[in-house]
Structures are given as C-alpha cells and as structure tokens.
Write a protein that holds these residues in place. Structure first.
Motif, PDB file in Angstrom:
ATOM      1  N   TYR A   7       0.793  -1.055  -0.018  1.00  0.00           N
ATOM      2  CA  TYR A   7      -0.020  -0.045   0.079  1.00  0.00           C
ATOM      3  C   TYR A   7       0.906   1.356   0.020  1.00  0.00           C
ATOM      4  O   TYR A   7       0.661   2.268  -0.810  1.00  0.00           O
ATOM      5  CB  TYR A   7      -1.015  -0.054   1.231  1.00  0.00           C
ATOM      6  N   ILE A   8       1.735   1.479   0.843  1.00  0.00           N
ATOM      7  CA  ILE A   8       2.547   2.360   0.989  1.00  0.00           C
ATOM      8  C   ILE A   8       3.401   2.834  -0.344  1.00  0.00           C
ATOM      9  O   ILE A   8       3.475   3.986  -0.750  1.00  0.00           O
ATOM     10  CB  ILE A   8       3.723   2.205   2.258  1.00  0.00           C
ATOM     11  N   MET A 121      -4.962   8.811   7.859  1.00  0.00           N
ATOM     12  CA  MET A 121      -4.908   7.503   7.740  1.00  0.00           C
ATOM     13  C   MET A 121      -3.707   6.772   7.135  1.00  0.00           C
ATOM     14  O   MET A 121      -3.306   5.915   7.505  1.00  0.00           O
ATOM     15  CB  MET A 121      -6.224   6.955   7.360  1.00  0.00           C
ATOM     16  N   ASP A 122      -3.199   7.375   6.138  1.00  0.00           N
ATOM     17  CA  ASP A 122      -2.038   6.956   5.629  1.00  0.00           C
ATOM     18  C   ASP A 122      -0.911   7.012   6.655  1.00  0.00           C
ATOM     19  O   ASP A 122       0.046   6.133   6.932  1.00  0.00           O
ATOM     20  CB  ASP A 122      -1.587   7.920   4.642  1.00  0.00           C
ATOM     21  N   GLN A 123      -0.803   8.081   7.429  1.00  0.00           N
ATOM     22  CA  GLN A 123       0.148   8.168   8.684  1.00  0.00           C
ATOM     23  C   GLN A 123      -0.030   6.976   9.494  1.00  0.00           C
ATOM     24  O   GLN A 123       0.739   6.530  10.133  1.00  0.00           O
ATOM     25  CB  GLN A 123       0.215   9.355   9.401  1.00  0.00           C
ATOM     26  N   ALA A 124      -1.517   6.881   9.896  1.00  0.00           N
ATOM     27  CA  ALA A 124      -1.814   5.610  10.668  1.00  0.00           C
ATOM     28  C   ALA A 124      -1.150   4.192  10.226  1.00  0.00           C
ATOM     29  O   ALA A 124      -0.603   3.506  10.940  1.00  0.00           O
ATOM     30  CB  ALA A 124      -3.191   5.640  11.057  1.00  0.00           C
ATOM     31  N   VAL A 125      -1.216   4.078   8.789  1.00  0.00           N
ATOM     32  CA  VAL A 125      -0.820   2.662   8.236  1.00  0.00           C
ATOM     33  C   VAL A 125       0.725   2.537   8.337  1.00  0.00           C
ATOM     34  O   VAL A 125       1.240   1.801   8.709  1.00  0.00           O
ATOM     35  CB  VAL A 125      -1.162   2.818   6.776  1.00  0.00           C
ATOM     36  N   LEU A 126       1.452   3.967   8.293  1.00  0.00           N
ATOM     37  CA  LEU A 126       3.041   3.934   8.506  1.00  0.00           C
ATOM     38  C   LEU A 126       3.090   3.744   9.960  1.00  0.00           C
ATOM     39  O   LEU A 126       4.122   2.849  10.037  1.00  0.00           O
ATOM     40  CB  LEU A 126       3.472   5.316   8.124  1.00  0.00           C
TER      41      LEU A 126
END
Length: 176
Positions: A7-8, A121-126
């Motif tokens: 995803y990243i 939410m992208d930061q949460a994924v990281l």
C-alpha cells in the motif's frame, strides 16, 4: 516485508511527522481533519479524559487547506497548528500522543475533508507498518467531536472481543 509495504509503495505515503518510540505498542490511532476550526482543543481534551484502554493511542490532527483557501482561513489554520504543537508538548505522554500535521496547498481537485482523512489514515498505516501491527484500529473523528469517558476502551474491547475488522459508530454533531 511489513504488512502494509505494498500500500505504501503504491500510494507513495510519506511520513509527515517524526515519532519517537514510547515502549508501548500503538493499538489505536484517532485521525481528526481540521479546517477552519477554533474548538479542536475541546475535542482533544475529551480524548484525554478517556479511560486508559491498555494500549498506546496516537491522535493525528491534519490541519489542512486547499490551494484556493482564503487567506484568513490559512492564517487561522496556521495559528491552530502552532497551538496544537503546544498542546502536543503539554499533553502527550507514554499512553497518548498528539501529532498535528499542517498540509497546505492541496490541489483544489482533491482538497476537502476526505483528503485530510486519507492523509491522516496514511500516517496511521505507516505507524502500524513500522510496529508490524496487524490489528491496529484507526478511528476518525471530526474536529468538534466530544467523546465519552469510555470511548477508547469500549471500541478497543469490542474490536478485540469480536475480532472486528470494520465498524461504524453512531454520532451526533453539537447543536448549540
């Protein structure tokens, strides 16, 4: 390879803030978009009053503006961001961290609350990827949301007890 590497890589997620390790694994991340808001601290203080869910909680506040945002809102957003940095220094702890992010000049085509939530939410994924956490919980609130004392514990307990992957939580906007 970590859980969310694909995803990243596909979505070119870039870290927007530096994190330091707190020893406790992060299990809950609350994402709050913030645009032209003056009462965000009330929301954050209601999170601080929550019962401890037995895990670290991160709160990511995405102060955002599009490329066509009026100058007075950009100024308010910047003031809000700097107040949030002070809030972070005063209230972040080993069990709850606050991470304000200032994102400006978002292309008008993409500007809005949806993009701000995605950025958070992208930061949460990281964070979950960094911690190799497969069952992290991402929550999303509005900047004017006040939560009950059992908000974090109830959500965490329900996700763990029922092995939930997704849930929608009813809410009411302030009416005063």
């Amino acid at each position: 390879m970590q859980l969310f590497d694909n995803y990243i890589e596909k979505h070119q997620v870039n870290p927007l803030f530096a994190r330091k390790s707190h020893g406790l694994p992060t299990a809950l991340i609350v994402v709050i978009p913030c645009f032209n808001e003056t009462e965000i601290e009330s929301s954050l203080k209601s999170l601080l009053k929550c019962d401890y869910p037995g895990c670290r909680t991160e709160v990511i506040i995405v102060v955002n503006a599009g490329e066509n945002t009026p100058e007075h809102i950009i100024r308010l957003n910047r003031e809000t961001y700097f107040k949030l940095l002070d809030f972070k220094e005063k209230y972040s702890s080993n069990v709850m961290g606050f991470n304000p992010v200032l994102v400006q000049n978002i292309r008008q085509k993409h500007a809005g609350v949806g993009m701000a939530r995605k950025i958070g939410m992208d930061q949460a994924v990281l964070i979950f990827n960094e911690e190799a956490r497969e069952n992290g919980i991402i929550l999303s609130l509005d900047a004017d949301t006040l939560v009950e004392k059992n908000y974090l514990t109830s959500i965490h307990e329900q996700f763990m007890k029922h092995k939930l992957e997704l849930a929608t939580i009813d809410f009411l906007h302030p009416t005063d």
